[in-house]
Write a protein that holds these residues in place. Structure first.
Motif, PDB file in Angstrom:
ATOM      1  N   ILE A   4       0.859  -1.182   0.000  1.00  0.00           N
ATOM      2  CA  ILE A   4       0.000   0.000   0.000  1.00  0.00           C
ATOM      3  C   ILE A   4       0.896   1.231   0.000  1.00  0.00           C
ATOM      4  N   LYS A   5       0.683   2.099  -0.970  1.00  0.00           N
ATOM      5  CA  LYS A   5       1.426   3.354  -1.069  1.00  0.00           C
ATOM      6  C   LYS A   5       0.451   4.491  -0.821  1.00  0.00           C
ATOM      7  N   ILE A   6       0.816   5.373   0.090  1.00  0.00           N
ATOM      8  CA  ILE A   6      -0.031   6.512   0.435  1.00  0.00           C
ATOM      9  C   ILE A   6       0.757   7.785   0.173  1.00  0.00           C
ATOM     10  N   ASN A   7       0.229   8.619  -0.709  1.00  0.00           N
ATOM     11  CA  ASN A   7       0.821   9.923  -0.941  1.00  0.00           C
ATOM     12  C   ASN A   7      -0.002  10.915  -0.134  1.00  0.00           C
ATOM     13  N   ALA A   8       0.599  11.458   0.925  1.00  0.00           N
ATOM     14  CA  ALA A   8      -0.073  12.431   1.787  1.00  0.00           C
ATOM     15  C   ALA A   8       0.234  13.821   1.237  1.00  0.00           C
ATOM     16  N   ILE A   9      -0.788  14.459   0.655  1.00  0.00           N
ATOM     17  CA  ILE A   9      -0.616  15.748  -0.008  1.00  0.00           C
ATOM     18  C   ILE A   9      -1.299  16.832   0.811  1.00  0.00           C
ATOM     19  N   THR A  10      -0.519  17.790   1.278  1.00  0.00           N
ATOM     20  CA  THR A  10      -1.060  18.920   2.023  1.00  0.00           C
ATOM     21  C   THR A  10      -1.326  20.055   1.049  1.00  0.00           C
ATOM     22  N   VAL A  11      -2.542  20.592   1.110  1.00  0.00           N
ATOM     23  CA  VAL A  11      -2.957  21.676   0.213  1.00  0.00           C
ATOM     24  C   VAL A  11      -3.468  22.847   1.043  1.00  0.00           C
ATOM     25  N   PRO A  12      -3.464  24.055   0.489  1.00  0.00           N
ATOM     26  CA  PRO A  12      -4.109  25.164   1.193  1.00  0.00           C
ATOM     27  C   PRO A  12      -5.585  24.823   1.430  1.00  0.00           C
ATOM     28  N   SER A  13      -6.162  25.367   2.468  1.00  0.00           N
ATOM     29  CA  SER A  13      -7.527  24.993   2.851  1.00  0.00           C
ATOM     30  C   SER A  13      -8.556  25.226   1.747  1.00  0.00           C
ATOM     31  N   ASP A  14      -8.281  26.135   0.822  1.00  0.00           N
ATOM     32  CA  ASP A  14      -9.242  26.411  -0.245  1.00  0.00           C
ATOM     33  C   ASP A  14      -8.913  25.686  -1.561  1.00  0.00           C
ATOM     34  N   SER A  15      -7.963  24.740  -1.536  1.00  0.00           N
ATOM     35  CA  SER A  15      -7.523  24.089  -2.777  1.00  0.00           C
ATOM     36  C   SER A  15      -7.885  22.614  -2.885  1.00  0.00           C
ATOM     37  N   GLY A  16      -8.563  22.068  -1.906  1.00  0.00           N
ATOM     38  CA  GLY A  16      -8.910  20.652  -1.936  1.00  0.00           C
ATOM     39  C   GLY A  16      -9.775  20.270  -3.122  1.00  0.00           C
ATOM     40  N   ASP A  17     -10.763  21.096  -3.436  1.00  0.00           N
ATOM     41  CA  ASP A  17     -11.640  20.792  -4.570  1.00  0.00           C
ATOM     42  C   ASP A  17     -10.852  20.741  -5.873  1.00  0.00           C
ATOM     43  N   GLU A  18      -9.869  21.625  -6.021  1.00  0.00           N
ATOM     44  CA  GLU A  18      -9.033  21.622  -7.221  1.00  0.00           C
ATOM     45  C   GLU A  18      -8.216  20.328  -7.300  1.00  0.00           C
ATOM     46  N   LEU A  19      -7.695  19.878  -6.176  1.00  0.00           N
ATOM     47  CA  LEU A  19      -6.964  18.614  -6.151  1.00  0.00           C
ATOM     48  C   LEU A  19      -7.871  17.474  -6.593  1.00  0.00           C
ATOM     49  N   ALA A  20      -9.088  17.426  -6.065  1.00  0.00           N
ATOM     50  CA  ALA A  20     -10.038  16.375  -6.434  1.00  0.00           C
ATOM     51  C   ALA A  20     -10.360  16.428  -7.927  1.00  0.00           C
ATOM     52  N   GLN A  21     -10.528  17.617  -8.470  1.00  0.00           N
ATOM     53  CA  GLN A  21     -10.830  17.754  -9.899  1.00  0.00           C
ATOM     54  C   GLN A  21      -9.673  17.258 -10.755  1.00  0.00           C
ATOM     55  N   ARG A  22      -8.461  17.534 -10.323  1.00  0.00           N
ATOM     56  CA  ARG A  22      -7.298  17.088 -11.096  1.00  0.00           C
ATOM     57  C   ARG A  22      -7.190  15.563 -11.081  1.00  0.00           C
ATOM     58  N   PHE A  23      -7.484  14.949  -9.949  1.00  0.00           N
ATOM     59  CA  PHE A  23      -7.470  13.487  -9.907  1.00  0.00           C
ATOM     60  C   PHE A  23      -8.600  12.911 -10.754  1.00  0.00           C
ATOM     61  N   ALA A  24      -9.773  13.543 -10.723  1.00  0.00           N
ATOM     62  CA  ALA A  24     -10.894  13.057 -11.529  1.00  0.00           C
ATOM     63  C   ALA A  24     -10.565  13.133 -13.017  1.00  0.00           C
ATOM     64  N   ALA A  25      -9.799  14.147 -13.416  1.00  0.00           N
ATOM     65  CA  ALA A  25      -9.457  14.318 -14.827  1.00  0.00           C
ATOM     66  C   ALA A  25      -8.553  13.205 -15.341  1.00  0.00           C
ATOM     67  N   ARG A  26      -7.854  12.543 -14.444  1.00  0.00           N
ATOM     68  CA  ARG A  26      -6.984  11.450 -14.892  1.00  0.00           C
ATOM     69  C   ARG A  26      -7.401  10.106 -14.302  1.00  0.00           C
ATOM     70  N   ALA A  27      -8.657  10.009 -13.954  1.00  0.00           N
ATOM     71  CA  ALA A  27      -9.190   8.752 -13.409  1.00  0.00           C
ATOM     72  C   ALA A  27      -8.939   7.612 -14.375  1.00  0.00           C
ATOM     73  N   GLY A  28      -8.520   6.489 -13.848  1.00  0.00           N
ATOM     74  CA  GLY A  28      -8.285   5.298 -14.655  1.00  0.00           C
ATOM     75  C   GLY A  28      -6.919   5.241 -15.301  1.00  0.00           C
ATOM     76  N   ALA A  29      -6.106   6.281 -15.148  1.00  0.00           N
ATOM     77  CA  ALA A  29      -4.812   6.330 -15.830  1.00  0.00           C
ATOM     78  C   ALA A  29      -3.869   5.210 -15.399  1.00  0.00           C
ATOM     79  N   VAL A  30      -4.042   4.688 -14.206  1.00  0.00           N
ATOM     80  CA  VAL A  30      -3.142   3.655 -13.706  1.00  0.00           C
ATOM     81  C   VAL A  30      -3.787   2.264 -13.710  1.00  0.00           C
ATOM     82  N   ASP A  31      -5.071   2.213 -14.005  1.00  0.00           N
ATOM     83  CA  ASP A  31      -5.831   0.967 -13.866  1.00  0.00           C
ATOM     84  C   ASP A  31      -5.262  -0.226 -14.616  1.00  0.00           C
ATOM     85  N   ASP A  32      -4.651   0.003 -15.766  1.00  0.00           N
ATOM     86  CA  ASP A  32      -4.163  -1.126 -16.564  1.00  0.00           C
ATOM     87  C   ASP A  32      -2.705  -1.482 -16.308  1.00  0.00           C
ATOM     88  N   GLN A  33      -2.113  -0.889 -15.278  1.00  0.00           N
ATOM     89  CA  GLN A  33      -0.708  -1.188 -14.979  1.00  0.00           C
ATOM     90  C   GLN A  33      -0.580  -2.549 -14.297  1.00  0.00           C
TER      91      GLN A  33
END
Length: 108
Positions: A4-33
């Motif tokens: 299990i690999k955990i990347n703990a990413i600290t963001v400014p309090s108003d930037s969490g939604d942007e982080l979530a959107q960026r992950f959603a934009a690349r959803a599935g990118a690692v699925d076939d590895q």
């Protein structure tokens, strides 16, 4: 044994939604590895500003193969960069990679 690999990413309090959107934009990118077993993005539900990116791999070698692959670099580029544009500003102010293996528990 699952790694299990955990990347703990600290963001400014108003930037969490942007982080979530960026992950959603690349959803599935690692699925076939090879060796990839699963992914979760965990949003804090309290005053913390550290989000957790949890991935599960069949073994350390599979994770390292992905990290050293062209797919890793491609998957970590923004949509704008993949289209030839400039990289957006970083959302995270810091990150740490944690590594675990299952030592006990239950599942359904």
């Amino acid at each position: 044994m699952t790694v299990i690999k955990i990347n703990a990413i600290t963001v400014p309090s108003d930037s969490g939604d942007e982080l979530a959107q960026r992950f959603a934009a690349r959803a599935g990118a690692v699925d076939d590895q090879p060796g990839f077993e699963g992914f979760e993005l965990l949003k804090p539900t309290d005053d913390r500003t550290t989000w957790l990116v949890v991935t599960r791999w069949s073994d350390e070698e599979s994770f390292q193969s992905w990290v050293n692959s062209p797919a890793f670099g491609h998957g970590h580029r923004s949509e704008a960069e993949r289209s030839g544009g400039s990289a957006p500003a970083h959302v995270g102010v810091s990150s740490e990679l944690w590594s675990y293996e299952t030592a006990g528990g239950t599942s359904r």
